[in-house]
Design a protein around this motif. Structure first.
Motif, PDB file in Angstrom:
ATOM      1  N   ALA A 111       0.827  -1.208   0.000  1.00  0.00           N
ATOM      2  CA  ALA A 111       0.000   0.000   0.000  1.00  0.00           C
ATOM      3  C   ALA A 111       0.864   1.262   0.000  1.00  0.00           C
ATOM      4  O   ALA A 111       0.351   2.364   0.120  1.00  0.00           O
ATOM      5  CB  ALA A 111      -0.934  -0.002   1.211  1.00  0.00           C
ATOM      6  N   ALA A 112       2.182   1.100  -0.122  1.00  0.00           N
ATOM      7  CA  ALA A 112       3.164   2.196  -0.165  1.00  0.00           C
ATOM      8  C   ALA A 112       3.345   2.891   1.181  1.00  0.00           C
ATOM      9  O   ALA A 112       3.815   4.020   1.236  1.00  0.00           O
ATOM     10  CB  ALA A 112       2.845   3.196  -1.279  1.00  0.00           C
ATOM     11  N   ASP A 113       2.987   2.210   2.280  1.00  0.00           N
ATOM     12  CA  ASP A 113       3.324   2.718   3.602  1.00  0.00           C
ATOM     13  C   ASP A 113       4.820   2.489   3.809  1.00  0.00           C
ATOM     14  O   ASP A 113       5.377   1.498   3.323  1.00  0.00           O
ATOM     15  CB  ASP A 113       2.549   1.976   4.691  1.00  0.00           C
ATOM     16  N   LEU A 114       5.461   3.392   4.532  1.00  0.00           N
ATOM     17  CA  LEU A 114       6.901   3.305   4.762  1.00  0.00           C
ATOM     18  C   LEU A 114       7.188   3.049   6.232  1.00  0.00           C
ATOM     19  O   LEU A 114       6.561   3.649   7.103  1.00  0.00           O
ATOM     20  CB  LEU A 114       7.580   4.617   4.355  1.00  0.00           C
ATOM     21  N   MET A 115       8.151   2.179   6.495  1.00  0.00           N
ATOM     22  CA  MET A 115       8.607   1.909   7.848  1.00  0.00           C
ATOM     23  C   MET A 115      10.072   2.307   7.938  1.00  0.00           C
ATOM     24  O   MET A 115      10.883   1.874   7.129  1.00  0.00           O
ATOM     25  CB  MET A 115       8.423   0.436   8.192  1.00  0.00           C
ATOM     26  N   CYS A 116      10.374   3.166   8.916  1.00  0.00           N
ATOM     27  CA  CYS A 116      11.719   3.730   9.055  1.00  0.00           C
ATOM     28  C   CYS A 116      12.142   3.663  10.513  1.00  0.00           C
ATOM     29  O   CYS A 116      11.338   3.422  11.396  1.00  0.00           O
ATOM     30  CB  CYS A 116      11.725   5.216   8.675  1.00  0.00           C
ATOM     31  N   TRP A 117      13.413   3.949  10.705  1.00  0.00           N
ATOM     32  CA  TRP A 117      13.894   4.255  12.051  1.00  0.00           C
ATOM     33  C   TRP A 117      14.074   5.753  12.149  1.00  0.00           C
ATOM     34  O   TRP A 117      14.404   6.413  11.172  1.00  0.00           O
ATOM     35  CB  TRP A 117      15.266   3.629  12.320  1.00  0.00           C
ATOM     36  N   ASP A 118      13.888   6.273  13.342  1.00  0.00           N
ATOM     37  CA  ASP A 118      14.373   7.600  13.660  1.00  0.00           C
ATOM     38  C   ASP A 118      15.791   7.367  14.158  1.00  0.00           C
ATOM     39  O   ASP A 118      16.018   7.016  15.305  1.00  0.00           O
ATOM     40  CB  ASP A 118      13.524   8.279  14.729  1.00  0.00           C
ATOM     41  N   ALA A 119      16.745   7.519  13.246  1.00  0.00           N
ATOM     42  CA  ALA A 119      18.150   7.193  13.505  1.00  0.00           C
ATOM     43  C   ALA A 119      18.915   8.389  14.047  1.00  0.00           C
ATOM     44  O   ALA A 119      20.123   8.499  13.840  1.00  0.00           O
ATOM     45  CB  ALA A 119      18.788   6.659  12.224  1.00  0.00           C
ATOM     46  N   SER A 120      18.226   9.276  14.735  1.00  0.00           N
ATOM     47  CA  SER A 120      18.865  10.481  15.270  1.00  0.00           C
ATOM     48  C   SER A 120      19.773  10.179  16.453  1.00  0.00           C
ATOM     49  O   SER A 120      20.782  10.850  16.647  1.00  0.00           O
ATOM     50  CB  SER A 120      17.807  11.495  15.711  1.00  0.00           C
ATOM     51  N   GLY A 121      19.410   9.198  17.248  1.00  0.00           N
ATOM     52  CA  GLY A 121      20.176   8.888  18.452  1.00  0.00           C
ATOM     53  C   GLY A 121      21.480   8.167  18.146  1.00  0.00           C
ATOM     54  O   GLY A 121      21.644   7.540  17.100  1.00  0.00           O
ATOM     55  N   GLU A 122      22.387   8.230  19.081  1.00  0.00           N
ATOM     56  CA  GLU A 122      23.704   7.589  18.929  1.00  0.00           C
ATOM     57  C   GLU A 122      23.617   6.069  19.020  1.00  0.00           C
ATOM     58  O   GLU A 122      24.382   5.364  18.385  1.00  0.00           O
ATOM     59  CB  GLU A 122      24.677   8.115  19.985  1.00  0.00           C
ATOM     60  N   ASP A 123      22.687   5.546  19.839  1.00  0.00           N
ATOM     61  CA  ASP A 123      22.584   4.112  20.074  1.00  0.00           C
ATOM     62  C   ASP A 123      21.459   3.527  19.217  1.00  0.00           C
ATOM     63  O   ASP A 123      20.283   3.765  19.491  1.00  0.00           O
ATOM     64  CB  ASP A 123      22.314   3.860  21.561  1.00  0.00           C
ATOM     65  N   PRO A 124      21.799   2.737  18.185  1.00  0.00           N
ATOM     66  CA  PRO A 124      20.760   2.196  17.312  1.00  0.00           C
ATOM     67  C   PRO A 124      19.779   1.265  18.027  1.00  0.00           C
ATOM     68  O   PRO A 124      18.673   1.054  17.531  1.00  0.00           O
ATOM     69  CB  PRO A 124      21.535   1.460  16.222  1.00  0.00           C
ATOM     70  N   ALA A 125      20.169   0.732  19.177  1.00  0.00           N
ATOM     71  CA  ALA A 125      19.245  -0.118  19.935  1.00  0.00           C
ATOM     72  C   ALA A 125      18.086   0.683  20.512  1.00  0.00           C
ATOM     73  O   ALA A 125      17.090   0.104  20.933  1.00  0.00           O
ATOM     74  CB  ALA A 125      19.992  -0.847  21.053  1.00  0.00           C
ATOM     75  N   THR A 126      18.183   2.014  20.500  1.00  0.00           N
ATOM     76  CA  THR A 126      17.117   2.856  21.052  1.00  0.00           C
ATOM     77  C   THR A 126      16.290   3.546  19.967  1.00  0.00           C
ATOM     78  O   THR A 126      15.386   4.314  20.287  1.00  0.00           O
ATOM     79  CB  THR A 126      17.696   3.943  21.984  1.00  0.00           C
ATOM     80  N   TRP A 127      16.599   3.288  18.706  1.00  0.00           N
ATOM     81  CA  TRP A 127      15.864   3.959  17.630  1.00  0.00           C
ATOM     82  C   TRP A 127      14.420   3.468  17.565  1.00  0.00           C
ATOM     83  O   TRP A 127      14.168   2.272  17.410  1.00  0.00           O
ATOM     84  CB  TRP A 127      16.510   3.690  16.281  1.00  0.00           C
ATOM     85  N   PRO A 128      13.458   4.371  17.624  1.00  0.00           N
ATOM     86  CA  PRO A 128      12.058   3.963  17.461  1.00  0.00           C
ATOM     87  C   PRO A 128      11.719   3.767  15.979  1.00  0.00           C
ATOM     88  O   PRO A 128      12.426   4.235  15.089  1.00  0.00           O
ATOM     89  CB  PRO A 128      11.283   5.155  18.033  1.00  0.00           C
ATOM     90  N   VAL A 129      10.631   3.087  15.757  1.00  0.00           N
ATOM     91  CA  VAL A 129      10.102   2.898  14.405  1.00  0.00           C
ATOM     92  C   VAL A 129       9.158   4.056  14.105  1.00  0.00           C
ATOM     93  O   VAL A 129       8.313   4.410  14.921  1.00  0.00           O
ATOM     94  CB  VAL A 129       9.358   1.550  14.292  1.00  0.00           C
ATOM     95  N   LEU A 130       9.306   4.647  12.924  1.00  0.00           N
ATOM     96  CA  LEU A 130       8.368   5.648  12.427  1.00  0.00           C
ATOM     97  C   LEU A 130       7.667   5.046  11.224  1.00  0.00           C
ATOM     98  O   LEU A 130       8.322   4.479  10.347  1.00  0.00           O
ATOM     99  CB  LEU A 130       9.083   6.937  12.014  1.00  0.00           C
ATOM    100  N   VAL A 131       6.356   5.162  11.194  1.00  0.00           N
ATOM    101  CA  VAL A 131       5.565   4.616  10.085  1.00  0.00           C
ATOM    102  C   VAL A 131       4.844   5.753   9.395  1.00  0.00           C
ATOM    103  O   VAL A 131       4.166   6.559  10.045  1.00  0.00           O
ATOM    104  CB  VAL A 131       4.546   3.564  10.577  1.00  0.00           C
ATOM    105  N   PHE A 132       5.006   5.797   8.078  1.00  0.00           N
ATOM    106  CA  PHE A 132       4.224   6.724   7.274  1.00  0.00           C
ATOM    107  C   PHE A 132       3.089   5.935   6.652  1.00  0.00           C
ATOM    108  O   PHE A 132       3.301   5.078   5.794  1.00  0.00           O
ATOM    109  CB  PHE A 132       5.061   7.384   6.177  1.00  0.00           C
TER     110      PHE A 132
END
Length: 179
Positions: A111-132
């Protein structure tokens, strides 16, 4: 938020391919993107490789962060550019208002929804998922890693389906096709 052990729940819900996943030089990938990838994603790729869940939700393979003409029109670089392109125009859930996350896409659905990380933080284990969600024209934040997000989708344990289509929602189990 993201641990390699989060993939264990997925292994029970979605059998990996018999030939295993894909070996990746994660140090090269980390240098290319300027940061390492989350531990659950690394293990997911090692167990499953890139492919699709229920012929609907595509999990992208890690791809070097190179110009689009080198990367091609299908994959992590293209989908990241798509997410960045819609960020400014899309609506955001309240916790995302006035933020400028560093987006890295890891998945897209039919359906062209996108799943991403918010890769702003230094520790990738803490990156949340952002869904468009394209039909809502809305980015939402999910405070979990990629593997937990997929598990919760299959179990239906979010208040509502994060994606436009419910093909994977509340399935309990799912099929995986490596590509």
């Amino acid at each position: 938020m993201s641990a390699a052990t989060d993939v264990d729940a997925l292994l029970r819900l979605m059998p990996p391919p018999q030939d295993g996943g894909t070996a990746i030089d994660w140090e090269v990938m980390a240098r290319s993107w300027g940061r390492p990838f989350p531990p659950d994603y690394r293990r997911f790729i090692e167990e499953y490789g890139a492919g699709t869940i229920e012929d609907f939700l595509v999990i992208d393979a890690p791809q070097l962060n190179v110009p689009l003409e080198e990367a091609g029109l299908d994959g992590m670089v293209q989908e990241t550019m798509s997410a960045e392109g819609v960020w400014d125009m899309a609506e955001k859930s309240p916790e995302l208002e006035e933020t400028s996350p560093r987006l890295i896409s890891w998945g897209v659905d039919a359906a062209a929804d996108l799943m991403c990380w918010d890769a702003s933080g230094e520790d990738p284990a803490t990156w949340p998922v952002l869904v468009f969600n394209r039909s809502d024209n809305l980015f939402r934040r999910y405070d979990c890693g990629m593997a937990e997000f997929l598990t919760r989708m299959m179990r239906g344990s979010f208040p509502e389906c994060p994606l436009e289509d419910d093909t994977v929602w509340e399935r309990g189990e799912a099929s995986w096709e490596k590509r």
